[in-house]
Write a protein that holds these residues in place. Structure first.
Motif: not given
Length: 334
Positions: A222-249
Motif C-alpha cells: 500500500v505504501a509504495h503502490f496506492c494513492d489512498d488507503i482504507a483500514v478495515m476492522f470488524a466489518g467497518s472502515i475505521v480509517e481512510s485517507g491519502p496513503v501519505r497522511d495516514v502513514f504519517a499520522h
C-alpha cells in the motif's frame, strides 16, 4: 470523476442454529468509500476484517447465507445492489473486472490460455473471432508476456505463478474495464515477481485510466503502490485517507498498531505483535468494536463512535481521532 460510490453498506450472514434460531453475523457494518478514475485504493486489515467480502458485495458475487441488508453501491450512478442479475453479469467482466488471489482457480485447466481470453472477449462484445484473437495477443503483450503467440497456445499448468497472474491481468483487461478489483493479487509469488506484477499493474492503471482497488495484508504494498488507503476492522472502515497522511499520522489506534507491527521502514513507534482476537461478529459490542484491544480506550468508547475528519480527506472512526500523536503511546491489549 468518481466511478464507484459505496455508501453505508451492510452485509450480514443469516443462518439458523441447530435449534432453528436465527443467527446473524454482521460482517460488514456501514462501509463507505468512493473511487475515482486513475486512482488506486488499498484496503487493508487483518484476516476476517471484511476486505474480500467488501469486494464481493460491490460486484454482486455473494452467495447464501451472505446478504446485503442495507446501503448503496453506485457505479457511474447506476445502483448495483438492485440491478437485475442479467444486467449485472453484463457489467462484470466488461466495465468491472476482478483479479483474484490464486490464478489457478480462475483459469480453466482444460482450455488453452489464448482460447480463454478469446471466449471472455466474445461474451461481452460482437467482435469476430479473428478480432478477439488479435485483442488477446495485444493484451498478453500489454502485460509483459513474451512471445504471446506461443503462450496463447499453452495450457494453464505450463505457466509459472507469475506468468499465470499476468494472464489473469490480460483477461481482466480484455474488455477495457473502468474498474479493476485486485484481491491479494501477489500472494504466493516470490518478492521479485511480486514487485514486477505490482509495477505492471500500476503502469496499466495509468495507461488505461482505470479506478483500482487492491486488497492486501501488506502495508508495504500500500505504501509504495496506492494513492489512498482504507483500514478495515470488524466489518467497518475505521480509517481512510491519502496513503501519505495516514502513514504519517495514523488517527485510529488500530491503524497505529498495524503500522507498529510492520517492518522498520514502515512502522511507527516500537515494533510489536498485534495482540488479541477479532470480536464475535454474532455479538458485536456496543460502541467501538476495537476497545477491548485498545490501549487508549475509556468508558466513552462504549458509546456510538463518531466519524471524525482529521483533515478534508482523512477520516477516522474514533472518539480520539487526531489526538493520538499527543497522547502517551499505549500498547494493544492482548
Amino acid at each position: 470523476m468518481t466511478l464507484l460510490e459505496v455508501d453505508d453498506l451492510h452485509t450480514h450472514f443469516i443462518s439458523r442454529d441447530i435449534d432453528n434460531r436465527v443467527r446473524v453475523a454482521k460482517a460488514l457494518n456501514g462501509v463507505s468509500f468512493s473511487l475515482e478514475a486513475g486512482r488506486i485504493l488499498g484496503i487493508v486489515g487483518e484476516t476476517g476484517a471484511g476486505k474480500s467480502l467488501t469486494a464481493q458485495s460491490v460486484v454482486g458475487l455473494l452467495r447464501p447465507p451472505a446478504k446485503i441488508v442495507g446501503g448503496s453501491v453506485r457505479f457511474e450512478g447506476r445502483e448495483l445492489t438492485t440491478m437485475a442479475p442479467d444486467a449485472l453479469n453484463r457489467l462484470r467482466g466488461h466495465e468491472i473486472a476482478m483479479v483474484v488471489q490464486n490464478p489457478r482457480t480462475s483459469l480453466d485447466p482444460l482450455t488453452r490460455v489464448g482460447d480463454q481470453l478469446v471466449r471472455l472477449h466474445q461474451v461481452h462484445s460482437d467482435a469476430a473471432p479473428a478480432a478477439s484473437r488479435q485483442r488477446a495477443l495485444e493484451m498478453m503483450q500489454a502485460v509483459g508476456i513474451p512471445d504471446p503467440q506461443s503462450r496463447a497456445r499453452a495450457w494453464p499448468h505450463e505457466l509459472s505463478g507469475g506468468m499465470a497472474q499476468r494472464v489473469l491481468l490480460a483477461m481482466a483487461l480484455m474488455n477495457a474495464p473502468k474498474l479493476l478489483i485486485a484481491d491479494e493479487p501477489t500472494t504466493g509469488l516470490d518478492v521479485t515477481v511480486q514487485a514486477q506484477i505490482l509495477d505492471l499493474l500500476r503502469d496499466l492503471v495509468a495507461r488505461f485510466d482505470m479506478a483500482t482497488t487492491i486488497i492486501t495484508h501488506d502495508l508495504g504494498v500500500v505504501a509504495h503502490f496506492c494513492d489512498d488507503i482504507a483500514v478495515m476492522f470488524a466489518g467497518s472502515i475505521v480509517e481512510s485517507g491519502p496513503v501519505r497522511d495516514v502513514f504519517a499520522h495514523p488517527a485510529h489506534p488500530y491503524t497505529r498498531n498495524l503500522i507498529g507491527a510492520t517492518p522498520e521502514r514502515f512502522r511507527v513507534g516500537g515494533a510489536r505483535l498485534l495482540g488479541g482476537q477479532p470480536p464475535d461478529l454474532y455479538n458485536l459490542p456496543d460502541g467501538c468494536a476495537f476497545r477491548a484491544r485498545c490501549g487508549f480506550a475509556t468508558d466513552l468508547c462504549r458509546t456510538p463512535v463518531p466519524r471524525t475528519h482529521v483533515s478534508a480527506d482523512h477520516v477516522a472512526l474514533c472518539h480520539f481521532a487526531g489526538q493520538l500523536d499527543a497522547a502517551p503511546d499505549a500498547e494493544a491489549q492482548a
